[in-house]
Design a protein around this motif. Sequence first.
Motif, short mmCIF file in Angstrom:
data_model
loop_
_atom_site.label_atom_id
_atom_site.label_comp_id
_atom_site.label_asym_id
_atom_site.label_seq_id
_atom_site.Cartn_x
_atom_site.Cartn_y
_atom_site.Cartn_z
N GLY A 84 0.98 -1.26 -0.04
CA GLY A 84 0.00 -0.15 0.04
C GLY A 84 0.75 1.24 0.11
O GLY A 84 2.11 1.14 0.04
N ASP A 101 2.97 -3.10 8.15
CA ASP A 101 1.81 -3.12 7.10
C ASP A 101 0.76 -2.00 7.14
O ASP A 101 0.98 -1.50 8.37
N LYS A 135 -8.65 -4.75 6.01
CA LYS A 135 -7.67 -4.57 5.01
C LYS A 135 -8.06 -5.18 3.57
O LYS A 135 -8.96 -5.75 3.56
O1 DER Z 1 -4.86 -3.36 1.09
C1 DER Z 1 -4.46 -3.02 2.27
O2 DER Z 1 -4.78 -3.50 3.12
C2 DER Z 1 -3.35 -2.02 2.24
O3 DER Z 1 -2.62 -2.17 3.31
C3 DER Z 1 -3.79 -0.72 1.78
O4 DER Z 1 -5.15 -0.47 1.83
C4 DER Z 1 -3.40 0.32 2.94
O5 DER Z 1 -3.84 1.32 2.45
P1 DER Z 1 -2.71 2.76 2.18
O6 DER Z 1 -2.61 2.47 0.73
O7 DER Z 1 -3.45 3.94 2.46
O8 DER Z 1 -1.47 2.48 2.99
#
Ligand code: DER
Length: 224
Positions: free
Chosen positions: A29, A83, A96
């Motif tokens: 992400g 993460d 998530k």
């Molecule tokens: O898909 C997910 O779970 C990722 O961690 C993501 O959605 C996290 O979001 P971000 O792009 O705002 O960090």
Amino acid sequence: VEQFNNKKLAAEAAVTYIKSGMTVGLGSGSTVNWMLKKIGELVQDGLTIKGIPSSIKTETLAREYGIPLTDFSNVTTIDLAIDGADEIDDQLNLLKGGGGSLVREKIVDAMASELIIIADQSKIVSQLGAFSLPVEIVPFGFELTARNIAELGGVPTLRKKDNRVFVSDNGNYILDCKFDNIQNPKRLHEKLKLLVGVVETGLFVGMTDKLIVARNGKIETLVN
Ligand code: DER
């Protein structure tokens, strides 16, 4: 315009927990991408770690930043995984999968001795579910799986990307399921996981050890 880059702040704060010699689970992400950039700089300065990527996009970016990578044929434990998340509740349960990597993320995050979640304040919610819940399913018979999920109260939408059905790194489909308020994430995850055709859900329950949130340029760290 936001005067702080809170995602970058949270990501760089998490990197301070990475020590040489560690096997590090690399999430996915945009927040994690800031972390990958910082780790790359530290590797240039002599940090010696091995990364396990939780998606092909993270693997690609990690290679670009020169982060040494390994895989599960070489390691049996992950010391620390870092993460992102789409939603985080007050029990540090996560929703998530917005980025489509939830299966490999959960495998990496579950294997880690410690899981640190990094986010800006927009991810903090009182109850999960405003964001549709991503559920990875086997393509074969997905229509039936969708109907079974609908019977649990979710409104499933087959995820598309560029007008084509989205296919995950694992060759599966993703249903984005609107459940409104998820009162009991653990129970919902278990009911979904038992459905024939479901591979994994985006509910990460009881997995978070530490949360690093950046809010208006300030870091808050919560330990579970
Ligand atoms: O898909 C997910 O779970 C990722 O961690 C993501 O959605 C996290 O979001 P971000 O792009 O705002 O960090």
